[in-house]
Write an enzyme that holds these catalytic residues in place. Structure first.
Site, short mmCIF file in Angstrom:
data_model
loop_
_atom_site.label_atom_id
_atom_site.label_comp_id
_atom_site.label_asym_id
_atom_site.label_seq_id
_atom_site.Cartn_x
_atom_site.Cartn_y
_atom_site.Cartn_z
NE ARG A 126 -52.60 -156.38 46.08
CZ ARG A 126 -53.41 -155.37 45.77
NH1 ARG A 126 -53.25 -154.75 44.62
NH2 ARG A 126 -54.36 -155.00 46.59
CE LYS A 148 -34.21 -167.50 54.30
NZ LYS A 148 -33.53 -168.04 55.49
CD GLU A 190 -22.57 -166.41 56.35
OE1 GLU A 190 -23.06 -167.48 55.95
OE2 GLU A 190 -22.83 -165.94 57.48
CE LYS A 232 -28.67 -167.79 49.91
NZ LYS A 232 -28.76 -166.60 50.71
CD GLU A 242 -34.77 -171.37 56.22
OE1 GLU A 242 -33.58 -171.12 56.00
OE2 GLU A 242 -35.46 -170.75 57.04
NE ARG A 247 -32.94 -169.71 51.52
CZ ARG A 247 -33.32 -168.78 50.67
NH1 ARG A 247 -34.29 -169.01 49.84
NH2 ARG A 247 -32.73 -167.60 50.65
CG ASN A 251 -30.09 -171.24 59.04
OD1 ASN A 251 -29.89 -170.15 58.53
ND2 ASN A 251 -31.27 -171.83 59.04
CG HIS A 254 -25.79 -168.59 60.72
ND1 HIS A 254 -24.87 -169.28 59.95
CD2 HIS A 254 -25.89 -167.35 60.16
CE1 HIS A 254 -24.44 -168.50 58.97
NE2 HIS A 254 -25.05 -167.33 59.07
CG HIS A 258 -28.12 -165.93 64.97
ND1 HIS A 258 -28.98 -166.72 64.25
CD2 HIS A 258 -27.56 -165.08 64.07
CE1 HIS A 258 -28.95 -166.36 62.98
NE2 HIS A 258 -28.10 -165.37 62.84
CG HIS A 271 -23.18 -162.36 60.95
ND1 HIS A 271 -24.16 -162.91 61.75
CD2 HIS A 271 -23.23 -163.05 59.77
CE1 HIS A 271 -24.77 -163.88 61.09
NE2 HIS A 271 -24.22 -163.98 59.89
N1 GLY Z 1 -28.92 -166.52 54.49
C1 GLY Z 1 -29.62 -167.73 54.55
C2 GLY Z 1 -30.59 -167.91 53.43
O1 GLY Z 1 -30.60 -167.15 52.49
O2 GLY Z 1 -31.38 -168.82 53.49
#
Ligand code: GLY
Length: 370
Positions: A126, A148, A190, A232, A242, A247, A251, A254, A258, A271
């Site tokens: 956990r 993430k 990025e 960030k 998010e 957040r 994107n 993106h 994508h 990418h």
């Molecule tokens: N890579 C996008 C984020 O971390 O929200």
């Protein structure tokens, strides 16, 4: 010169991102200075078959010298390792090594390793501690910070995952020396994205620094990483999961990016190249929908060119691009959601009508001479 950025997210332990040449040498000692890791004993390094021969021994030596009992597991390089099956192998390995709640998972590699190891760390018993050691420019400026984690399913990328903040991030800029140009520009895309969304200060600094960044000047690279991490961290602090519409600015570029990656066939374009093209497209869409100026669109184009992210000589049928974008999990009420910059440092989320998207995709396709 070493730089430290402190990531302070409400409801989470604050953590340091250390950005320095040869930072890997001090990994164990730095981890010992983090309160939650200071008593830990067992460490599992998760790395991949590309990174292991380059940096695993150095990481192991540093950890062992600080009294950690170190084991490692090497997963195959590439996106395929981001699977439930490989996550299962990590869980089994951790159980067989009798790793307890005080163990630490060290993710040594790029974004795939970070996401996979983070997922395993956040679910084993956990949740056990996680340290990110990103070895690509892209993972230094994006995935190693913000928590993430995830694995892919047959139905799509990152469909299963968690939020798990690391206890420490060790960004050793020396490891970037072995990156291919293709990997390098992924990080640059990025960084450019962060600068456009963040502020004039970052954007105009990056314009000045673009040539030095493209030639991998050490101090410029460290500063670009630090600025991106500060940006960030600030975004994540406002919207950890998010869920508050902040957040999502990460994107930017993106949505189309994508679609390009998928329709051109994964691997055809990096990418970063796809995201840069997505930024060019979104800026033009924004000129119509938010009144972004032609000067802004041109300045962003120039920045991307200077970073080696040229406009792509490729297009696909607008209907196919739209259909792909509508499959994305970010579609709202049937409309594709874009991050649209009004100008540098100012953006909005817009759910855009199909007809408007198609009109812009047609112009985009024509611009490619198709
Ligand atoms: N890579 C996008 C984020 O971390 O929200």
């Amino acid at each position: 010169m070493a730089t430290k950025v402190i990531v302070n997210i409400p409801g989470e332990e604050a953590y340091d991102v250390r950005i320095a040449a040869n930072a890997l040498e001090g990994l164990g000692a730095r981890m010992r200075s983090v309160e939650t890791l200071s008593q830990g004993e067992g460490v599992l390094i998760v790395t991949d078959s590309n990174v292991a021969p380059l940096y695993r021994d150095q990481a192991k030596a540093s950890l062992a010298a600080s009294g950690f009992r170190v084991r490692d597991i090497v997963v195959p390089a590439g996106e395929e390792a981001k699977s439930l099956a490989v996550a299962g192998e990590l869980w089994e390995a951790m159980a067989q090594l009798s790793l307890g709640r005080d163990c630490v998972v060290v993710a040594l590699g790029g974004g795939v390793v970070g996401d996979l190891a983070g997922f395993a760390a956040s679910t084993y018993l956990r949740g056990v501690s996680l340290v990110q050691v990103p070895t690509t420019l892209l993972s230094m400026v994006d995935s190693s910070v913000g928590g993430k984690t995830g694995v892919n399913l047959a139905a799509g990328k990152n469909l299963v995952g968690t939020f798990k903040q690391p206890s420490f991030v060790c960004a050793d800029t020396t490891t970037l020396a072995t990156l291919s140009e293709r990997e390098w520009v992924c990080g640059c895309a990025e960084i450019a994205k962060s600068a456009v969304i963040d502020s004039d200060e970052f954007f105009f600094w990056l314009i000045e620094a673009a040539a030095a960044l493209a030639s991998r000047d050490e101090e410029t690279v460290a500063e670009a990483v630090a600025r991106s991490v500060v940006f960030k961290a600030d975004v994540v602090a406002q919207d950890k999961t998010e869920s508050r519409g902040v957040r999502e600015c990460l994107n930017y570029g993106h949505t189309l990016g994508h679609a390009i990656e998928a329709l051109a066939g994964y691997g055809m374009f990096s990418h970063g190249a796809a995201v840069a093209e997505g930024m060019r497209f979104a800026a033009r869409l924004s000129a119509q929908l938010t009144g972004a100026s032609a000067d802004f669109v041109a300045a962003q184009d120039d920045l991307l060119d200077a970073l080696g992210l040229r406009s792509l000589d490729w297009s696909a049928a607008p209907e196919d691009m739209l259909a792909f974008m509508k499959r994305d999990k970010k579609v709202r009420q049937g409309k594709v959601r874009f991050v649209l910059p009004r100008d540098v440092g100012s953006w909005e989320l817009a759910d855009v009508d199909d007809a408007v998207i198609l009109e812009h995709l047609e112009a985009w396709q024509r611009s490619k001479g198709a």
